[in-house]
Enzyme design. Sequence first.
Site, PDB file in Angstrom:
ATOM      1  N   SER A  93       4.958   6.730   2.076  1.00 47.09           N
ATOM      2  CA  SER A  93       5.557   5.448   2.465  1.00 47.09           C
ATOM      3  C   SER A  93       4.885   4.338   1.674  1.00 47.09           C
ATOM      4  O   SER A  93       3.666   4.342   1.502  1.00 47.09           O
ATOM      5  CB  SER A  93       5.354   5.177   3.957  1.00 47.09           C
ATOM      6  OG  SER A  93       5.849   6.226   4.753  1.00 47.09           O
ATOM      7  N   ASN A 104       0.852  -1.187   0.000  1.00 41.06           N
ATOM      8  CA  ASN A 104       0.000   0.000   0.000  1.00 41.06           C
ATOM      9  C   ASN A 104       0.886   1.234   0.000  1.00 41.06           C
ATOM     10  O   ASN A 104       1.946   1.252   0.638  1.00 41.06           O
ATOM     11  CB  ASN A 104      -0.891   0.002   1.245  1.00 41.06           C
ATOM     12  CG  ASN A 104      -1.753   1.244   1.339  1.00 41.06           C
ATOM     13  OD1 ASN A 104      -2.486   1.570   0.406  1.00 41.06           O
ATOM     14  ND2 ASN A 104      -1.674   1.948   2.461  1.00 41.06           N
ATOM     15  N   ASP A 161      -1.715  -0.012   8.346  1.00 40.64           N
ATOM     16  CA  ASP A 161      -0.558   0.877   8.155  1.00 40.64           C
ATOM     17  C   ASP A 161       0.600   0.550   9.094  1.00 40.64           C
ATOM     18  O   ASP A 161       1.382   1.429   9.471  1.00 40.64           O
ATOM     19  CB  ASP A 161      -0.963   2.353   8.351  1.00 40.64           C
ATOM     20  CG  ASP A 161      -1.897   2.856   7.268  1.00 40.64           C
ATOM     21  OD1 ASP A 161      -1.935   2.236   6.189  1.00 40.64           O
ATOM     22  OD2 ASP A 161      -2.601   3.843   7.507  1.00 40.64           O
TER      23      ASP A 161
END
Length: 1020
Positions: free
Chosen positions: A609, A577, A618
């Site tokens: 990121s 992601n 995350d």
Amino acid sequence: MTSLVEKISHLESELAELRKQLISSKVSVLIIGSGGREHALTWKICQSPRADRVYVAPGNAGTCSEGIGTCVENLPHLKAEDLDGIVRFVQENTISLVVVGPEIPLVNGITDRLNDVNVPCFGPSRAAAILEGSKAFSKDFMVRNGIPTAEYKSFTNYEEAREYVINAPFPVVIKASGLAAGKGVLLPVSKEQSLIDLKTVMLDGAFGDAGNEIVIEELLDGEEVSCMAFSDGNTIVAMPAAQDHKRLFDGDGGPNTGGMGAYAPVPLFTTDMATEVIQKILQPTIDGLAKDGRKYIGVIYAGLIFTKDGIKVLEYNCRFGDPEAQVLLPLLKTDLLEIIFACVEGRLDEMCVEWHDTASAVTIVGASAGYPLQYTNGKPIYGIENFPSTTDKESHILLKKPFYAGTKINAVDKSVETSGGRVLSVTALSTSGISDAVRHAYDGMRRIHFDGMQYRNDIAQKGLSSIRPSLKLGILGSTNGTDMQAIIDAVISGRSNATIEVVISNVKGAGILNRARENQIDAVHVSTKDGGKSREDYDRKVDQILREKQVDLVLMIGYMRIVSGFFCDAWRGKLVNVHPSLLPKFAGGMDLNVHEEVLKSGQKITGCSVHIVTDEVDAGPILIQKPCAVEDNETKNSLKAKVQQLEGEALLETIRMYQDGFFPTFKSLTSSEILTYADAGVNIEEGNALISDIKPACKATRRAGSIPDLGGFGGLFDLREAGYGGDDTILVSCTDGVGTKLKIGVDIGIHDTVGIDLVAMSVNDLIVQGAEPLFFLDYYACGRLDRNVAAAVIKGIAHGCTIAGCALVGGETAEMPGMYSHGDYDLAGFAVGAVRRKDLLPKNISPKHVLIGLPSSGIHSNGFSLVRTLLNSVGVSYHETCPFDSSKTFGEVLMEPTVLYAKECCKLFHDNLVDGLAHITGGGLLENIPRVLTSEVACKVDGRSWKKYLPPIFSWIASLKKVPKNDMFRTFNCGIGMVLFVKPENVSAVIRKLQKAVVIGEVVERVGSGEQVLIEGEPW
């Protein structure tokens, strides 16, 4: 009567002895230049044992970081073109040798100027450097000497040149005859473009005075290589061939540059070709110049092309190429400084030059946005400060290093920022072939980022036997898919060897689906209703589509769904992601909300990121981060646009990272699998067996007061039994470790003595307070428990406790997979002692107190980071025999355990003979002695007084002259491990009670705010 033969023999012996002395002498070197080539030269020359001081004029942000201590110094105000300033500097600073990187000083005659003042210079004279300074001269020279080159003609008249181009029966190359910073060559693709380029150079002055004369030559077709050689004017020693990449863009597109990357050796360049180049090009070049009275000393560079008619010379350069130097110098095994001296002294034929024959080197150049035209300086460079120079886990990687070029140190915060077009390069050196060096060079480049950074993605592809297989991508998205466009563009242009097989969205009208259809990519909308009621049901439908498309890697780009545990497991390690912040900051947020929070929090740096997706939102392993500055007038929308540009770059690098094998590996789980602690890498049985192994050694440390019960929850100790009952008892506790000395122990397989070191570091600190050591605890941490190693360490700890007279009452062994590399471990120790209040030390230390030194056994346990760097810089391994003790290796000498001074000092405490002690640990004599003093007194120390007790390792280090005297005394114990402060009347008694002790100085009144430790003389 002595015969002539005997006289000659005697003179030859004297000459050999003089040369031997000269070779072993230390020298000061000035390197001229500021690019990546000059950083590589500085790095290589600093490895020579003869290099004393190295100056770089003007240098860059990387050159000054090479060497040890103050070995290297930049001269930012001394420019490469300032010949008068250079000559003045070498005369005022007794410079032994000058090494010139760029061509301009050579063409302008710096070598001649330096030779006039008797300073040797590695680089050709002005007369010889014309070989690069004038392409018209070099072409005429090649024809005169029968050196193969393209058909050509030189012009100073525009109309004549134009007529030649119009009538030429072949495609042409237009070259400025003078120097144009490596960019004075135009390769027009048509006759019309040729005429436009000709006008640009000759009438519009595109290359300034360098274009007053031009060379027009036939465009040759074939592979190009760079062949360089060392030359002393007669003899040449060829280097491995390298291949440069001049064009800015992948596929050799875009404008010419100074060079965007290189690799060596070149597989297509065979041994027969190398012989041909030496015999027909390089040696005839040196011989032809000598015949013309232009003796050539330095590096000769021939740019070659392999045509159907044979090898031909495209151009000459009179110095190392850049970036070729960044791959050739790492391949060089022989001392570069010795080669250079052999060249300037005319004895290159005596040198045996060796290379890493089984290794391959690749360098990637990172350039500023706008290069080679207009670009902006002052961009912060991120990631370079923590760049790993070697890879412990992969021994085939001999080097992984950035070489700085257009960089400078920010005067305010000391960070590194851009100051040129070509900013830096990353070089990797591998013994596993070019493809492995390519992987690691790009892995290194991915660690670095500055705003607008650009680099090619196909460096060394011509040297690879096969191109990496195409990667099939699946993309999940809910928004416009702006980031996906960067991938589409890269695929179309050939920059990325990947294909987007399918784009899936949970939003029917999502822009990302429209973008996919516009580019003939399968676009699928999966409705939450079609997928089923649960998140897992939905994800199973998505999983089915991805598997039908045989997708290798799944990218989540603006995907406004949290995926299920099933999906995370199904695509474990293959699902990434892109998040619009520098995680872990602002994790869990989405889109504009993240940028809004960044602005509210006052962050000065943000970015994006790319991370592996796991069950926790995350929180998966971060693969790549791209930072950018947050400007004062930033809005959430402007910040989004800025970060989105970085997201596209980051995703492209992620794809390359996956193809190169740099993704973390994961084990895919099924519901039927059961995980144990052993599956996680922790062996409880091995730990229990270790306790049984070490119990006898620990029991042997019993003393009055100890209640040993190893393996329990805590260590017990009875103070009254030890003789410390009452209200006047004070407990003293100390903790310490062994530091990077452990690295040497691991490397050479010595583990028991570090246990003694661990005890000594804490106990020696403890007795400084006047305390008697009572008990000790240890902490042993590793990634994977090796019972034999751990047992050796802890038995060493027990032995140290026995020497110190304290009990080993407990400890902790921590096995932590992933925290430490296999074979590595770390230690911490905790000592506790007791002292009566009235006996606490130090007491008042006043003038006339005498300093008595207790000798050390060697380095002890401080300063090993410097020691390891020092040995590496002079090419000494731990397994080599010491020149000062043929019975021991360097590793054995360095692992000599720290002396424990407890029992001897406690006897002195009992008789009240000592008023203070200083344990000489990190900070050496200069930093540790003042810890006992008040601000009103100082110490005068006679550095010669303990010479007879000095461990020879210190004399050897001092003889290298790489560590300044002050740093020696501030880093190492220099032969004294403990300093006692004794009244004059007690000196004789102390000396009698100790086996080895020596008076080393006295306490005096301090003068103002002067130094508190004044050392006169040296023990070596």
